[in-house]
Design a protein around this motif. Structure first.
Motif, PDB file in Angstrom:
ATOM      1  N   LEU B  58       0.856  -1.180   0.000  1.00  0.00           N
ATOM      2  CA  LEU B  58       0.000   0.000   0.000  1.00  0.00           C
ATOM      3  C   LEU B  58       0.896   1.235   0.000  1.00  0.00           C
ATOM      4  O   LEU B  58       0.478   2.309  -0.407  1.00  0.00           O
ATOM      5  N   MET B  89      -5.279  -7.817   5.369  1.00  0.00           N
ATOM      6  CA  MET B  89      -5.012  -6.596   6.136  1.00  0.00           C
ATOM      7  C   MET B  89      -6.280  -6.064   6.786  1.00  0.00           C
ATOM      8  O   MET B  89      -7.345  -6.065   6.181  1.00  0.00           O
ATOM      9  N   PHE B  91      -7.697  -2.612   8.811  1.00  0.00           N
ATOM     10  CA  PHE B  91      -7.351  -1.204   8.947  1.00  0.00           C
ATOM     11  C   PHE B  91      -7.972  -0.589  10.203  1.00  0.00           C
ATOM     12  O   PHE B  91      -8.977  -1.076  10.724  1.00  0.00           O
ATOM     13  N   ASN B  95     -12.780   0.389   6.750  1.00  0.00           N
ATOM     14  CA  ASN B  95     -12.763   0.449   5.284  1.00  0.00           C
ATOM     15  C   ASN B  95     -13.574  -0.653   4.617  1.00  0.00           C
ATOM     16  O   ASN B  95     -13.165  -1.212   3.604  1.00  0.00           O
ATOM     17  N   LEU B  96     -14.735  -0.934   5.156  1.00  0.00           N
ATOM     18  CA  LEU B  96     -15.622  -1.875   4.467  1.00  0.00           C
ATOM     19  C   LEU B  96     -16.162  -1.212   3.205  1.00  0.00           C
ATOM     20  O   LEU B  96     -16.184   0.012   3.108  1.00  0.00           O
ATOM     21  N   PHE B  97     -16.592  -2.029   2.247  1.00  0.00           N
ATOM     22  CA  PHE B  97     -17.193  -1.470   1.037  1.00  0.00           C
ATOM     23  C   PHE B  97     -18.611  -1.031   1.397  1.00  0.00           C
ATOM     24  O   PHE B  97     -19.480  -1.874   1.621  1.00  0.00           O
ATOM     25  N   PRO B  98     -18.849   0.278   1.456  1.00  0.00           N
ATOM     26  CA  PRO B  98     -20.103   0.760   2.057  1.00  0.00           C
ATOM     27  C   PRO B  98     -21.339   0.379   1.252  1.00  0.00           C
ATOM     28  O   PRO B  98     -22.424   0.257   1.806  1.00  0.00           O
ATOM     29  N   HIS B  99     -21.177   0.176  -0.055  1.00  0.00           N
ATOM     30  CA  HIS B  99     -22.337  -0.045  -0.918  1.00  0.00           C
ATOM     31  C   HIS B  99     -22.705  -1.520  -1.004  1.00  0.00           C
ATOM     32  O   HIS B  99     -23.643  -1.875  -1.698  1.00  0.00           O
ATOM     33  N   LEU B 108     -16.882 -10.605  -2.439  1.00  0.00           N
ATOM     34  CA  LEU B 108     -16.403  -9.912  -3.642  1.00  0.00           C
ATOM     35  C   LEU B 108     -15.029 -10.404  -4.120  1.00  0.00           C
ATOM     36  O   LEU B 108     -14.881 -10.830  -5.267  1.00  0.00           O
ATOM     37  N   ALA B 109     -14.063 -10.375  -3.223  1.00  0.00           N
ATOM     38  CA  ALA B 109     -12.712 -10.750  -3.639  1.00  0.00           C
ATOM     39  C   ALA B 109     -12.590 -12.230  -4.022  1.00  0.00           C
ATOM     40  O   ALA B 109     -12.008 -12.546  -5.064  1.00  0.00           O
ATOM     41  N   TYR B 141     -26.136  -3.650   5.735  1.00  0.00           N
ATOM     42  CA  TYR B 141     -25.062  -2.827   5.182  1.00  0.00           C
ATOM     43  C   TYR B 141     -24.132  -2.400   6.314  1.00  0.00           C
ATOM     44  O   TYR B 141     -24.566  -2.279   7.463  1.00  0.00           O
ATOM     45  N   SER B 143     -23.023   0.335   7.344  1.00  0.00           N
ATOM     46  CA  SER B 143     -23.431   1.494   8.146  1.00  0.00           C
ATOM     47  C   SER B 143     -24.457   1.138   9.219  1.00  0.00           C
ATOM     48  O   SER B 143     -24.685   1.921  10.132  1.00  0.00           O
ATOM     49  N   ARG B 157     -13.500 -10.449   6.216  1.00  0.00           N
ATOM     50  CA  ARG B 157     -13.258 -10.174   4.797  1.00  0.00           C
ATOM     51  C   ARG B 157     -11.811 -10.508   4.413  1.00  0.00           C
ATOM     52  O   ARG B 157     -11.552 -11.077   3.347  1.00  0.00           O
TER      53      ARG B 157
END
Lengths: 230, 250
Positions: B58, B89, B91, B95-99, B108-109, B141, B143, B157
């Motif tokens: 990174l 990693m 953080f 830093n989750l994918f909010p959408h 996803l990955a 979600y 949030s 994740r």
């Protein structure tokens, strides 16, 4: 002076005959403009000067000049060049409709690409780092992370731009097109009642604009379902 | 080389990193053996985060060598991808994918990078959500979750890619106090299962109970590395002593 409400009511159906042309100008130009905007955006954020520099110049020129001037340049100016008259674009540029679509599309492309860029810049850096960390490639990050988030961020400004475009289609009346404003001007020439007739035209535009606003509002709500308190 | 003759899984050799004129990392030499749990601590701005962010690229190091599970990190995208597949990693700010829903954050990955089938990705995602004790949040979600829950999703994740090593960059620093332990508990369990971990944290209780070694960093250098007992009871370096007196005085 007198104010004749019946004149407004009588003229509305006539003017609605121009509505088709207004919407055609809007939808075709918005569609081409959006496609153009995506290309310009990708050029701008490519990190390669030979792509980003022309994109920046394009945006600079089209954001910096009035649409009316652009329409006049394309409609009155370009046909003077033999090169243009003999090119494959002539069938489009020969017609006032084609000229207006070209001008409006180019204009919208410039604005919308900046709107999209704002959305892209609004995507949190940390989220993209997390995507890198789980192994997504640059392209995958753009498609699966940046795009959906940026689209949501861009909706309010894009909605604004669409409504501006709707109003800009009125400029097509200056090059003989009979869209809503064009029809209105014709009726004014016959009735000498600019006040009532243009108010009727304004009613049509305001109705359309509020419909678009509502539609974009719903779209934004749907795209924001993951946001707390949205 | 470790005692049993295995190659260390992470090797940093004379790694330097600059931000403009500021040297963030000064000739870092650092090794992690398979199964080892290292805690990195030190004052803010000492280069802890920069160091672990270099391990999965990174941040780009300016000189020296970084080798992860046999892959040296170079500008070659293939090497970077290979390393990122080995390294998970977590953080500070989740830093989750909010959408994406929690379950899709996890799927996803594996779907995109490992080309796992949807059914298989979902199954292993659910297994991991159970492991971090929030299978019932799968369809929410990010949030809608508390900070502690979000961080546990973030851990799950990272685990979805079956990494050999997990990096933690101050995983509890952004959490409300009452949520810290639920995240630390998950990390302790990971450690007990034998996961190789490098963890930047100020949680000294965690360091004491979980770490094999604690590395203390200051001004871009690793000042000393010692097992917890030695580190807390018998710090050698003056800077370590000062740091410990500051954080343990309350």
């Amino acid at each position: 002076m007198s104010f004749d409400v019946s004149l407004i009511i009588d003229s509305l159906p006539k003017m609605l005959r121009g509505l088709g042309l207004t919407l055609q100008l809007l939808f075709i130009s918005s569609f081409i403009g959006l496609a153009l905007a995506v290309v310009i955006l990708l050029m701008r954020i490519s990190g390669r000067w030979f792509l980003s520099a022309p994109a920046a110049v394009y945006i600079y020129v089209f954001r910096g000049t009035p649409i009316l001037v652009q329409i006049f340049v394309i409609y009155y100016g370009l046909p003077q060049f033999e090169l243009i008259r003999e090119s494959i674009f002539w069938p489009i540029l020969r017609e006032p409709f084609g000229c207006c679509v070209v001008a409006l599309s180019l204009n919208s492309g410039a604005y919308v690409s900046e709107i999209l860029r704002g959305g892209v810049l609004g995507v949190e850096k940390g989220v993209l780092e997390a995507a890198s960390a789980v192994g997504l490639s640059k392209r995958q990050r753009f498609i699966y992370i940046t795009t959906p988030i940026a689209v949501r961020l861009a909706i309010p400004a894009y909605s604004n731009d669409t409504i501006s475009m709707l109003k800009a289609t009125a400029l097509a009346s200056t090059v003989t097109l009979l869209e809503v404003t064009g029809v209105a001007r014709t009726i004014v020439a016959e009735t000498f009642a600019p006040y009532e007739i243009f108010i009727a035209a304004a009613i049509i535009y305001v109705t359309l604009a509020s419909m678009f606003q509502k539609g974009f509002g719903l779209f934004e709500k749907r795209m924001s379902r993951y946001v707390k308190d949205a | 080389m470790s005692e049993d003759g295995q190659q260390p899984i992470i090797v940093l050799e004379d790694v330097c990193k600059y931000f403009g004129d500021f040297q963030a990392l000064k000739n870092i030499n650092f090794q992690v053996q398979k199964g080892e749990r290292i805690v990195v601590c030190g004052p803010s701005g000492s280069g802890k985060s920069t160091m672990i962010r270099c391990i999965n690229r990174l941040e780009e190091h300016d000189s020296g060598k970084i080798i992860v599970n046999g892959h040296e990190l170079t500008n070659d995208v293939k090497d970077i991808d290979a390393v990122r597949r080995e390294v998970g990693m977590v953080f500070q700010s989740f830093n989750l994918f909010p959408h994406l829903k929690v379950i899709d954050n996890l799927m996803l990955a594996p779907k995109l990078v490992r080309k796992t089938s949807k059914a298989e990705a979902r199954e292993s995602a659910m297994r991991l959500l159970e492991r971090v004790y929030i299978p019932d949040q799968a369809d929410k979600y990010p949030s809608q979750l508390s900070g502690g829950q979000q961080q546990r999703v973030a851990i799950a994740r990272a685990l979805c890619m079956n990494p050999e090593v997990m990096l933690f960059d101050e995983p509890t620093s952004a959490l409300d106090p009452e949520m810290i332990s639920e995240v630390l508990d998950v990390m302790v369990e990971l450690a007990e299962e034998g996961m190789t971990m490098v963890c930047v944290t100020h949680e000294m209780g965690f360091a004491r109970s979980v770490a094999n070694n604690i590395a203390f960093m200051d001004r871009g250098e690793i000042v000393e590395t010692n097992p917890p007992n030695e580190f807390f009871n018998n710090p050698r370096n003056e800077r370590t002593k000062l740091f410990l007196s500051q954080i343990l005085s309350h």
